[in-house]
Motif scaffolding. Structure first.
Motif: not given
Length: 221
Positions: A67-70, A195-202, A207-211
């Protein structure tokens, strides 16, 4: 001059963080039961989650996009109610419609062919339906149930349905059916997880972060 050089260095370091290379890498999420995401070259991601030896697991595939750099978005095209099937059609000299499941079917799994409102039970991996029993045969799908006395509550889904397949040539009467989502479809397909999620990039590490990965036993929630 030093301030200018420092500014340029920051710009270079910042640009390095914009687009991590995920392709071919597997990222392990150790918290909340270990889960793994493997990013494939065709813009898909393979998901696996294990809850321990002999207890529930999940398997899934999804498209992934930056989506973007994050942030990264994971999106599944299929649920356990429209699992895709691959079908090879041909003509056979027998006077019936022949259906063959190309993947192993275990005794504790029951599979039906669905044509309109009619259901026909497979005998293991094969099914023959007299031509006079099906009028205007143009499409079909499959429904599969696992023996809940043996598996429950370990499965992610007790029942799965495939997508509806439209027959390409109504003159054909032999249909070989494969489920492409897994190496052992009629077992692992019951563990399928959309899977329908948005992951945050560390930041800067890629590293994708999946809470909150999905819970198992979605059908019981």
């Amino acid at each position: 001059m030093k301030k200018h050089a420092f500014f340029l260095l920051c710009m270079v370091l910042s640009s390095c963080c914009k687009m991590p290379n995920f392709v071919g890498k597997t990222y392990i999420q150790p918290k909340n039961w270990q889960s793994e995401l493997t990013f494939l070259s065709d813009s898909t991601v393979s998901y696996h989650r294990e809850y321990g030896w002999g207890v529930p697991k999940q398997e899934g595939f999804a498209k992934w996009e930056v989506i973007d750099n994050k942030h990264i978005r994971l999106t599944s095209d299929y649920t356990h109610q429209n699992i895709p099937i691959d079908v090879t059609e041909s003509k056979s000299p027998v006077d019936s419609l022949q259906f063959i499941l190309m993947d192993k079917v275990y005794p504790d799994i029951t599979i039906w062919l669905c044509v309109g409102d009619e259901k026909y039970k497979f005998n293991g991996q094969q099914l023959a339906v007299p031509l006079q029993n099906i009028y205007d045969f143009q499409s079909f799908n499959l429904v599969a149930n696992a023996n809940t006395d043996k598996y429950a509550p370990l499965l992610n889904n007790d029942q799965i349905r495939t997508a509806i397949y439209t027959v390409r040539d109504t003159g054909n009467n032999l249909f070989k059916i494969t489920l492409p989502l897994s190496d052992s479809p009629w077992i692992d397909v019951f563990y399928y997880q959309e899977l329908n999620y948005v992951l945050k990039i560390k930041k800067c590490k890629g590293f994708p972060k999946w809470k909150n990965p999905p819970l198992w036993n979605r059908h019981l929630e």
